[in-house]
Scaffold this active site. Sequence first.
Site, PDB file in Angstrom:
ATOM      1  CG  ASP A 111     -12.223   1.943 -56.860  1.00 38.37           C
ATOM      2  OD1 ASP A 111     -11.149   1.313 -56.717  1.00 38.37           O
ATOM      3  OD2 ASP A 111     -12.270   3.088 -57.363  1.00 38.37           O
ATOM      4  CG  HIS A 126     -13.322  -1.945 -67.444  1.00 37.38           C
ATOM      5  ND1 HIS A 126     -12.175  -2.549 -66.983  1.00 37.38           N
ATOM      6  CD2 HIS A 126     -13.199  -1.892 -68.784  1.00 37.38           C
ATOM      7  CE1 HIS A 126     -11.387  -2.831 -68.020  1.00 37.38           C
ATOM      8  NE2 HIS A 126     -11.972  -2.450 -69.104  1.00 37.38           N
TER       9      HIS A 126
HETATM   10  C1  BV8 Z   1     -14.419  -6.498 -75.000  1.00 39.30           C
HETATM   11  C2  BV8 Z   1     -15.489  -4.548 -64.468  1.00 39.30           C
HETATM   12  C3  BV8 Z   1     -15.391  -6.482 -77.191  1.00 39.30           C
HETATM   13  C4  BV8 Z   1     -16.234  -5.660 -63.829  1.00 39.30           C
HETATM   14  C5  BV8 Z   1     -13.691  -5.573 -65.794  1.00 39.30           C
HETATM   15  C6  BV8 Z   1      -7.810  -9.445 -76.815  1.00 39.30           C
HETATM   16  C7  BV8 Z   1      -6.990 -10.418 -76.367  1.00 39.30           C
HETATM   17  C8  BV8 Z   1      -7.470 -11.325 -75.389  1.00 39.30           C
HETATM   18  C9  BV8 Z   1      -8.744 -11.231 -74.835  1.00 39.30           C
HETATM   19  C10 BV8 Z   1      -9.529 -10.250 -75.278  1.00 39.30           C
HETATM   20  C11 BV8 Z   1      -9.092  -9.373 -76.270  1.00 39.30           C
HETATM   21  N1  BV8 Z   1     -10.088  -8.503 -76.502  1.00 39.30           N
HETATM   22  C12 BV8 Z   1     -11.149  -8.817 -75.699  1.00 39.30           C
HETATM   23  C13 BV8 Z   1     -10.824  -9.879 -74.949  1.00 39.30           C
HETATM   24  C14 BV8 Z   1     -11.654 -10.470 -73.962  1.00 39.30           C
HETATM   25  C15 BV8 Z   1     -11.547  -9.749 -72.602  1.00 39.30           C
HETATM   26  C16 BV8 Z   1     -10.147  -9.797 -72.038  1.00 39.30           C
HETATM   27  O1  BV8 Z   1      -9.377  -8.863 -72.121  1.00 39.30           O
HETATM   28  N2  BV8 Z   1      -9.849 -10.934 -71.406  1.00 39.30           N
HETATM   29  C17 BV8 Z   1      -8.525 -11.047 -70.729  1.00 39.30           C
HETATM   30  C18 BV8 Z   1      -8.756 -11.625 -69.355  1.00 39.30           C
HETATM   31  C19 BV8 Z   1      -7.604 -11.898 -71.530  1.00 39.30           C
HETATM   32  N3  BV8 Z   1     -11.953  -8.352 -72.714  1.00 39.30           N
HETATM   33  C20 BV8 Z   1     -13.277  -8.097 -72.650  1.00 39.30           C
HETATM   34  O2  BV8 Z   1     -14.151  -8.937 -72.544  1.00 39.30           O
HETATM   35  C21 BV8 Z   1     -13.637  -6.616 -72.737  1.00 39.30           C
HETATM   36  N4  BV8 Z   1     -14.698  -6.417 -73.695  1.00 39.30           N
HETATM   37  O3  BV8 Z   1     -13.313  -6.741 -75.436  1.00 39.30           O
HETATM   38  O4  BV8 Z   1     -15.552  -6.275 -75.780  1.00 39.30           O
HETATM   39  C22 BV8 Z   1     -15.582  -7.927 -77.327  1.00 39.30           C
HETATM   40  C23 BV8 Z   1     -16.801  -8.438 -76.957  1.00 39.30           C
HETATM   41  C24 BV8 Z   1     -16.973  -9.803 -77.152  1.00 39.30           C
HETATM   42  C25 BV8 Z   1     -15.915 -10.657 -77.566  1.00 39.30           C
HETATM   43  C26 BV8 Z   1     -14.676 -10.073 -77.879  1.00 39.30           C
HETATM   44  C27 BV8 Z   1     -14.523  -8.691 -77.768  1.00 39.30           C
HETATM   45  C28 BV8 Z   1     -14.233  -6.128 -71.387  1.00 39.30           C
HETATM   46  C29 BV8 Z   1     -13.215  -6.231 -70.319  1.00 39.30           C
HETATM   47  C30 BV8 Z   1     -13.741  -5.548 -69.041  1.00 39.30           C
HETATM   48  C31 BV8 Z   1     -14.190  -6.556 -68.014  1.00 39.30           C
HETATM   49  N5  BV8 Z   1     -14.549  -5.879 -66.753  1.00 39.30           N
HETATM   50  N6  BV8 Z   1     -14.081  -4.914 -64.670  1.00 39.30           N
HETATM   51  C32 BV8 Z   1     -15.780  -5.936 -62.410  1.00 39.30           C
HETATM   52  O5  BV8 Z   1     -15.066  -5.106 -61.844  1.00 39.30           O
HETATM   53  O6  BV8 Z   1     -16.189  -6.960 -61.874  1.00 39.30           O
HETATM   54  S1  BV8 Z   1     -12.034  -6.004 -66.003  1.00 39.30           S
HETATM   55  C33 BV8 Z   1     -11.320  -5.857 -64.402  1.00 39.30           C
HETATM   56  O7  BV8 Z   1     -10.229  -6.757 -64.422  1.00 39.30           O
HETATM   57  C34 BV8 Z   1     -10.747  -4.521 -64.057  1.00 39.30           C
HETATM   58  O8  BV8 Z   1     -11.556  -3.465 -64.508  1.00 39.30           O
HETATM   59  C35 BV8 Z   1      -9.390  -4.576 -64.757  1.00 39.30           C
HETATM   60  O9  BV8 Z   1      -9.525  -4.231 -66.118  1.00 39.30           O
HETATM   61  C36 BV8 Z   1      -9.040  -6.049 -64.663  1.00 39.30           C
HETATM   62  C37 BV8 Z   1      -8.158  -6.300 -63.478  1.00 39.30           C
HETATM   63  O10 BV8 Z   1      -6.894  -5.875 -63.851  1.00 39.30           O
HETATM   64  P1  BV8 Z   1      -6.114  -4.791 -62.939  1.00 39.30           P
HETATM   65  O11 BV8 Z   1      -6.971  -3.633 -62.656  1.00 39.30           O
HETATM   66  O12 BV8 Z   1      -4.824  -4.588 -63.614  1.00 39.30           O
HETATM   67  O13 BV8 Z   1      -5.940  -5.563 -61.535  1.00 39.30           O
HETATM   68  P2  BV8 Z   1      -5.019  -6.827 -61.209  1.00 39.30           P
HETATM   69  O14 BV8 Z   1      -5.453  -7.260 -59.878  1.00 39.30           O
HETATM   70  O15 BV8 Z   1      -4.995  -7.809 -62.338  1.00 39.30           O
HETATM   71  O16 BV8 Z   1      -3.520  -6.221 -61.108  1.00 39.30           O
HETATM   72  C38 BV8 Z   1      -3.248  -5.265 -60.104  1.00 39.30           C
HETATM   73  C39 BV8 Z   1      -1.856  -4.726 -60.425  1.00 39.30           C
HETATM   74  O17 BV8 Z   1      -1.551  -3.707 -59.468  1.00 39.30           O
HETATM   75  C40 BV8 Z   1      -0.759  -5.780 -60.321  1.00 39.30           C
HETATM   76  O18 BV8 Z   1       0.133  -5.647 -61.424  1.00 39.30           O
HETATM   77  C41 BV8 Z   1      -0.050  -5.439 -59.003  1.00 39.30           C
HETATM   78  O19 BV8 Z   1       1.338  -5.734 -59.059  1.00 39.30           O
HETATM   79  C42 BV8 Z   1      -0.264  -3.936 -58.943  1.00 39.30           C
HETATM   80  N7  BV8 Z   1      -0.270  -3.376 -57.584  1.00 39.30           N
HETATM   81  C43 BV8 Z   1      -0.627  -3.977 -56.431  1.00 39.30           C
HETATM   82  N8  BV8 Z   1      -0.500  -3.086 -55.383  1.00 39.30           N
HETATM   83  C44 BV8 Z   1      -0.087  -1.910 -55.948  1.00 39.30           C
HETATM   84  C45 BV8 Z   1       0.046  -2.082 -57.347  1.00 39.30           C
HETATM   85  N9  BV8 Z   1       0.444  -1.097 -58.174  1.00 39.30           N
HETATM   86  C46 BV8 Z   1       0.729   0.124 -57.608  1.00 39.30           C
HETATM   87  N10 BV8 Z   1       0.593   0.370 -56.270  1.00 39.30           N
HETATM   88  C47 BV8 Z   1       0.203  -0.614 -55.419  1.00 39.30           C
HETATM   89  N11 BV8 Z   1       0.106  -0.344 -54.113  1.00 39.30           N
END
Ligand code: BV8
Length: 252
Positions: A111, A126
């Site tokens: 963002d 990302h």
């Molecule tokens: C890759 C951009 C090599 C796009 C994003 C190992 C294990 C399992 C899976 C994998 C692994 N390695 C790779 C994978 C696959 C995958 C992955 O991780 N899958 C997950 C879902 C299991 N990873 C990938 O694909 C990565 N690439 O590994 O490449 C490769 C290639 C091919 C095959 C294998 C490996 C690329 C990942 C990046 C994807 N792009 N964003 C877009 O924005 O549209 S990810 C996107 O989602 C964000 O960038 C962020 O990373 C994620 C969201 O998570 P958060 O930011 O944590 O947000 P969320 O809403 O979930 O949580 C918010 C938190 O804030 C909560 O805890 C809440 O309680 C808290 N909160 C709320 N309010 C507040 C607060 N905290 C403080 N103050 C507040 N006020």
Amino acid sequence: MQARRRASISERLRERFAQARRVVVLTGAGVSAESGVPTFRGGGGAAVWKGMPFSVISSAGMLQRDLAEVWAWFDYRRDILQSLSPNPAHVALARWQDRFEDFTLVTQNVDGLHQRAGSRDVVELHGSIWRARCVACGEHYDLHDEPQRTRPPACLNCGDALRPDVVLFGEMLPAGAFERALEKAETCDLFFVIGTSAVVYPAAALPEVAKSAGAYTVEINPELTPLSDLCDEVINGRAGEILPLFEVNSKS
Ligand code: BV8
């Protein structure tokens, strides 16, 4: 070791904060929640765009299948961001960059709100919603003052299509970004993980790396996450309320 949980900053952390020289902060969508940016809560399952879950519309597969739909999804999010501003969490972190001998801000957020709050050299793991790049020659384009609905425009360099310069699921992170974050996590003495559900890899591995390298690790999140038990200290609160507290007492 059971992490100490509280909604305030311990004396122990104040001391560590005052003495720290090399500090790394990893942020997620939660740090922008108080600015009104929707988080991805509900994870990959919940429908976020035309009935599609986030992990589908923001995937490499979707880019192959329907680039125009991916553009529509990011145009919609850029529209939302146009009217939003950094919150006290972003502002506090921007001030930290001149406070420590070595400070590194690593974000999963696309963002651009950290930069708008004044943070420099942010490691964007990302990518950014404010950039496009050519699918062929990789030429980059700034989208800050681009009119919305002219997509997909063609690359002025090679004429091929442009795509959002973000990392989609299944895609590699930008060259050097993760390596730089890893190097800093391995050598820092204080590591903060703020506003992330810590399920997306490899970003979620960084706090584990810092912890095993001996850093004092602190999580700031109103909820517990898979990282909570790993951290030395867990502050269950909202980043925009907790982060400014680091400034307050340190002066008195
Ligand atoms: C890759 C951009 C090599 C796009 C994003 C190992 C294990 C399992 C899976 C994998 C692994 N390695 C790779 C994978 C696959 C995958 C992955 O991780 N899958 C997950 C879902 C299991 N990873 C990938 O694909 C990565 N690439 O590994 O490449 C490769 C290639 C091919 C095959 C294998 C490996 C690329 C990942 C990046 C994807 N792009 N964003 C877009 O924005 O549209 S990810 C996107 O989602 C964000 O960038 C962020 O990373 C994620 C969201 O998570 P958060 O930011 O944590 O947000 P969320 O809403 O979930 O949580 C918010 C938190 O804030 C909560 O805890 C809440 O309680 C808290 N909160 C709320 N309010 C507040 C607060 N905290 C403080 N103050 C507040 N006020």
